[in-house]
Design a protein around this motif. Sequence first.
Motif, PDB file in Angstrom:
ATOM      1  N   ARG A  49       0.547  -1.130  -0.347  1.00 45.25           N
ATOM      2  CA  ARG A  49      -0.146  -0.111   0.031  1.00 45.25           C
ATOM      3  C   ARG A  49       0.898   0.824   0.275  1.00 45.25           C
ATOM      4  NH1 ARG A  49      -1.677   3.945   2.879  1.00 45.25           N
ATOM      5  NH2 ARG A  49      -0.542   3.099   5.246  1.00 45.25           N
ATOM      6  N   LEU A  50       1.570   1.189   0.434  1.00 48.02           N
ATOM      7  CA  LEU A  50       2.890   2.160   1.278  1.00 48.02           C
ATOM      8  C   LEU A  50       3.047   2.427  -0.030  1.00 48.02           C
ATOM      9  CD1 LEU A  50       4.415   1.245   4.247  1.00 48.02           C
ATOM     10  CD2 LEU A  50       2.762   3.654   3.509  1.00 48.02           C
ATOM     11  N   LEU A  51       3.728   1.501  -1.695  1.00 47.56           N
ATOM     12  CA  LEU A  51       4.378   1.820  -2.977  1.00 47.56           C
ATOM     13  C   LEU A  51       2.920   2.017  -3.857  1.00 47.56           C
ATOM     14  CD1 LEU A  51       6.759  -1.203  -2.716  1.00 47.56           C
ATOM     15  CD2 LEU A  51       7.267   1.459  -2.468  1.00 47.56           C
ATOM     16  N   ASN A  52       1.451   2.217  -3.259  1.00 53.74           N
ATOM     17  CA  ASN A  52       0.486   2.230  -3.891  1.00 53.74           C
ATOM     18  C   ASN A  52       0.182   0.883  -4.983  1.00 53.74           C
ATOM     19  OD1 ASN A  52      -1.759   4.028  -4.304  1.00 53.74           O
ATOM     20  ND2 ASN A  52      -0.157   4.960  -6.151  1.00 53.74           N
ATOM     21  N   ILE A  53       1.061  -0.059  -4.891  1.00 53.91           N
ATOM     22  CA  ILE A  53       0.742  -1.667  -5.369  1.00 53.91           C
ATOM     23  C   ILE A  53      -0.732  -1.832  -4.511  1.00 53.91           C
ATOM     24  CG2 ILE A  53       0.994  -3.575  -6.038  1.00 53.91           C
ATOM     25  CD1 ILE A  53       4.147  -2.133  -6.560  1.00 53.91           C
ATOM     26  N   SER A  54      -1.653  -2.507  -4.747  1.00 48.20           N
ATOM     27  CA  SER A  54      -2.776  -3.105  -4.721  1.00 48.20           C
ATOM     28  C   SER A  54      -3.206  -4.399  -5.190  1.00 48.20           C
ATOM     29  CB  SER A  54      -4.093  -2.277  -3.844  1.00 48.20           C
ATOM     30  OG  SER A  54      -4.849  -2.460  -5.391  1.00 48.20           O
ATOM     31  N   GLY A  59      -4.953 -15.164  -8.406  1.00 46.80           N
ATOM     32  CA  GLY A  59      -4.518 -15.750  -9.435  1.00 46.80           C
ATOM     33  C   GLY A  59      -2.927 -16.051  -8.878  1.00 46.80           C
ATOM     34  N   ASP A  60      -2.627 -17.643  -9.616  1.00 45.27           N
ATOM     35  CA  ASP A  60      -1.189 -17.169  -9.000  1.00 45.27           C
ATOM     36  C   ASP A  60       0.367 -16.572  -9.135  1.00 45.27           C
ATOM     37  OD1 ASP A  60       0.517 -18.449 -11.599  1.00 45.27           O
ATOM     38  OD2 ASP A  60      -0.944 -18.620 -12.229  1.00 45.27           O
ATOM     39  N   ARG A  61       1.149 -16.905  -8.765  1.00 50.17           N
ATOM     40  CA  ARG A  61       1.823 -15.184  -8.234  1.00 50.17           C
ATOM     41  C   ARG A  61       2.599 -14.685  -9.426  1.00 50.17           C
ATOM     42  NH1 ARG A  61       5.104 -19.666  -4.682  1.00 50.17           N
ATOM     43  NH2 ARG A  61       6.612 -20.659  -7.198  1.00 50.17           N
ATOM     44  N   LEU A  62       2.450 -15.869 -10.280  1.00 52.38           N
ATOM     45  CA  LEU A  62       3.744 -15.601 -11.458  1.00 52.38           C
ATOM     46  C   LEU A  62       2.464 -14.640 -12.781  1.00 52.38           C
ATOM     47  CD1 LEU A  62       5.181 -18.818 -12.653  1.00 52.38           C
ATOM     48  CD2 LEU A  62       5.768 -16.589 -11.582  1.00 52.38           C
ATOM     49  N   THR A  63       0.918 -15.041 -12.877  1.00 53.01           N
ATOM     50  CA  THR A  63       0.091 -14.058 -13.664  1.00 53.01           C
ATOM     51  C   THR A  63       0.351 -12.371 -12.618  1.00 53.01           C
ATOM     52  OG1 THR A  63      -0.880 -15.981 -13.851  1.00 53.01           O
ATOM     53  CG2 THR A  63      -2.476 -13.762 -13.745  1.00 53.01           C
ATOM     54  N   LEU A  64       0.233 -13.246 -11.095  1.00 49.96           N
ATOM     55  CA  LEU A  64      -0.048 -11.405 -10.262  1.00 49.96           C
ATOM     56  C   LEU A  64       1.038 -10.760 -10.618  1.00 49.96           C
ATOM     57  CD1 LEU A  64      -1.491 -12.626  -6.898  1.00 49.96           C
ATOM     58  CD2 LEU A  64      -2.656 -11.782  -8.622  1.00 49.96           C
ATOM     59  N   VAL A  65       2.793 -11.301 -11.390  1.00 50.77           N
ATOM     60  CA  VAL A  65       3.667 -10.198 -11.793  1.00 50.77           C
ATOM     61  C   VAL A  65       3.080 -10.021 -12.675  1.00 50.77           C
ATOM     62  CG1 VAL A  65       5.810 -10.232 -11.491  1.00 50.77           C
ATOM     63  CG2 VAL A  65       4.842 -11.569  -9.310  1.00 50.77           C
ATOM     64  N   GLU A  66       3.010 -10.316 -13.568  1.00 48.52           N
ATOM     65  CA  GLU A  66       2.553 -10.031 -14.609  1.00 48.52           C
ATOM     66  C   GLU A  66       2.027  -8.890 -14.768  1.00 48.52           C
ATOM     67  OE1 GLU A  66       4.065 -11.128 -17.824  1.00 48.52           O
ATOM     68  OE2 GLU A  66       5.985 -12.050 -16.797  1.00 48.52           O
ATOM     69  N   ILE A  67       0.788  -9.514 -13.761  1.00 53.20           N
ATOM     70  CA  ILE A  67      -0.455  -7.872 -14.104  1.00 53.20           C
ATOM     71  C   ILE A  67       0.248  -6.863 -13.234  1.00 53.20           C
ATOM     72  CG2 ILE A  67      -2.595  -7.370 -13.394  1.00 53.20           C
ATOM     73  CD1 ILE A  67      -3.671 -10.094 -13.554  1.00 53.20           C
ATOM     74  N   LEU A  68       1.223  -6.881 -12.813  1.00 59.17           N
ATOM     75  CA  LEU A  68       1.879  -5.726 -12.124  1.00 59.17           C
ATOM     76  C   LEU A  68       2.961  -5.370 -13.027  1.00 59.17           C
ATOM     77  CD1 LEU A  68       2.203  -4.222  -9.723  1.00 59.17           C
ATOM     78  CD2 LEU A  68       3.931  -6.099  -9.229  1.00 59.17           C
ATOM     79  N   LYS A  69       3.638  -5.753 -13.711  1.00 57.01           N
ATOM     80  CA  LYS A  69       4.528  -5.617 -14.932  1.00 57.01           C
ATOM     81  C   LYS A  69       3.842  -4.845 -15.994  1.00 57.01           C
ATOM     82  CE  LYS A  69       8.030  -8.294 -15.730  1.00 57.01           C
ATOM     83  NZ  LYS A  69       8.133  -9.618 -16.571  1.00 57.01           N
ATOM     84  N   ALA A  70       3.029  -4.793 -16.011  1.00 55.90           N
ATOM     85  CA  ALA A  70       2.152  -4.531 -17.001  1.00 55.90           C
ATOM     86  C   ALA A  70       0.920  -3.249 -17.237  1.00 55.90           C
ATOM     87  CB  ALA A  70       1.194  -5.325 -18.078  1.00 55.90           C
ATOM     88  N   GLN A  71       1.127  -2.879 -15.266  1.00 57.94           N
ATOM     89  CA  GLN A  71       0.007  -1.298 -15.051  1.00 57.94           C
ATOM     90  C   GLN A  71       1.243  -1.028 -14.406  1.00 57.94           C
ATOM     91  OE1 GLN A  71      -1.760  -3.257 -11.532  1.00 57.94           O
ATOM     92  NE2 GLN A  71      -3.740  -3.687 -12.160  1.00 57.94           N
ATOM     93  N   HIS A  72       2.536  -1.066 -14.271  1.00 63.05           N
ATOM     94  CA  HIS A  72       3.574  -0.574 -13.537  1.00 63.05           C
ATOM     95  C   HIS A  72       4.855  -0.492 -14.699  1.00 63.05           C
ATOM     96  CE1 HIS A  72       1.539   0.366 -10.361  1.00 63.05           C
ATOM     97  NE2 HIS A  72       1.539  -0.266 -10.884  1.00 63.05           N
TER      98      HIS A  72
END
Length: 74
Positions: A49-54, A59-72
Amino acid sequence: SDRLNTRNMLKRRHYNIGTNLDCLLCGQHVEETVEHLFFHCTFSKECWRLLNISWTVQGDRLTLVEILKAQHPR
């Protein structure tokens, strides 16, 4: 890839850590796994939250990281 020494992984590798696999960061009666530490732990959620990421999607951890990479992209 079992590189992070979570309590769950240490128990699977037969390290003598006792029978308590609870997360040490949040203190809840939740097994300390990679997914819990990074995505579900109340301590980690506050850090994200302090990094402004929610993590609003499931999903599995790899999917979540891929989504985050696309957003940032940086």
